[in-house]
Design an enzyme around this catalytic site. Structure first.
Site, PDB file in Angstrom:
ATOM      1  N   SER A 164       0.846  -1.188   0.000  1.00  0.00           N
ATOM      2  CA  SER A 164       0.000   0.000   0.000  1.00  0.00           C
ATOM      3  C   SER A 164       0.880   1.236   0.000  1.00  0.00           C
ATOM      4  O   SER A 164       2.066   1.187   0.389  1.00  0.00           O
ATOM      5  CB  SER A 164      -0.902   0.014   1.238  1.00  0.00           C
ATOM      6  OG  SER A 164      -1.591   1.245   1.372  1.00  0.00           O
ATOM      7  N   TYR A 177      -3.901  -0.883   9.956  1.00  0.00           N
ATOM      8  CA  TYR A 177      -3.668  -1.088   8.521  1.00  0.00           C
ATOM      9  C   TYR A 177      -2.267  -0.633   8.132  1.00  0.00           C
ATOM     10  O   TYR A 177      -1.541  -1.340   7.423  1.00  0.00           O
ATOM     11  CB  TYR A 177      -4.720  -0.332   7.722  1.00  0.00           C
ATOM     12  CG  TYR A 177      -4.664  -0.558   6.231  1.00  0.00           C
ATOM     13  CD1 TYR A 177      -5.257  -1.687   5.659  1.00  0.00           C
ATOM     14  CD2 TYR A 177      -4.050   0.356   5.387  1.00  0.00           C
ATOM     15  CE1 TYR A 177      -5.218  -1.889   4.296  1.00  0.00           C
ATOM     16  CE2 TYR A 177      -3.999   0.156   4.022  1.00  0.00           C
ATOM     17  CZ  TYR A 177      -4.596  -0.970   3.473  1.00  0.00           C
ATOM     18  OH  TYR A 177      -4.550  -1.167   2.114  1.00  0.00           O
TER      19      TYR A 177
END
Length: 272
Positions: A164, A177
């Protein structure tokens, strides 16, 4: 030394004439790819892209979530089989309970499955923290361990982890996350260091802001959506299809000398 006392300039060795690019290096015909998190969004786009490039697919996820993608792959003339697994329970994978369902001839593993939990760090509880880490990191590691064993044994294979933009940044209200995706980048490099000498390349794709279910909350917040969109040099949010080219490249022999790399696909966000 030249005759007039000046240092001679070294001459470059003669180079062979440039040859046309071998686009067959991008073909995945005859290869089998196992992809997680394929019911929608990035995972489905990558699975379909690998199928278009010629790969047969093994789709891993919860029962009932794979049917539509399986049918779409088969409509392209590729084979698609499914594995019923809940990646929120990495202990099942680590125990070897799924080994009899994992084909030994997987050439490409794409660890795409992921979840996100949005909450201020002061109120995050252990259950939500553990769920994000279990799906995004622990299951990824142990599935890779099980699938990559035969790759290492035969001396060839590709592992692609979906990291990410938050593998490099902290984000806002997504501490679990961000932690998981930083770790995905780290484990990508660690596994590459071990397996590159054995013919297995391990890389990651780091998407920027992509139109998926995970970003729905941001896109429906006018202030956040505008601030994010204004910062993307490409002038738009990404689409799942924007990641397909990177995935095919990293899955193919065209990337045989690329390993331990985290490839940002972010519309230029990280260059700002």
């Amino acid at each position: 030394m030249s005759t007039d006392g000046r240092q001679a300039v070294p001459q470059a060795a003669a180079q062979p004439a440039p040859q046309p690019a071998d686009l067959q290096a991008f073909s995945l015909v005859g290869r089998t790819a196992l992809v997680t998190g394929v019911s929608r969004g990035i995972g489905r786009a990558i699975a379909m892209g690998l199928a278009v490039a010629g790969a047969d697919l093994v789709l891993a996820g919860r029962s009932g979530s794979l049917d539509a993608t399986k049918e779409a792959v088969e409509e392209l003339g590729r084979t698609a089989t499914t594995i019923d697994v809940d990646l929120a329970h990495p202990e099942v994978i680590a125990s070897g309970a799924l080994d009899d369902q994992l084909p030994a001839d997987v050439d490409i593993l794409v660890n795409n499955a992921g979840v996100i939990h949005r909450e201020e760090a002061l109120t995050v509880d252990a259950d939500s923290w553990n769920r994000v880490l279990d799906v995004n990191l622990t299951s990824l590691f142990f599935l890779t361990q099980r699938v990559a064993g035969p790759m290492v044994a035969r001396g060839s294979g590709k592992v692609i982890n979906v990291a990410s933009l938050l593998s490099f940044e902290g984000g806002i209200g997504v501490s679990s996350y961000a932690a998981s995706k930083h770790a995905v980048a780290g484990v990508t490099r660690a596994l590459s260091n071990e397996w590159a000498p054995r013919g297995v390349q391990v890389n990651a794709i780091a998407p920027g802001y992509i139109v998926t279910d995970n970003t729905a909350r941001l896109r429906t917040d006018p202030a956040r959506a505008t601030s994010i969109g204004d910062r993307i040099p490409a002038g738009r949010w990404g689409l799942p299809s924007d990641l397909v080219g990177a995935a095919v490249f990293l899955a193919s022999s065209a990337s045989d000398y690329v390993t331990g790399h985290v490839l940002l696909v972010d519309g230029g966000w990280s260059a700002r």
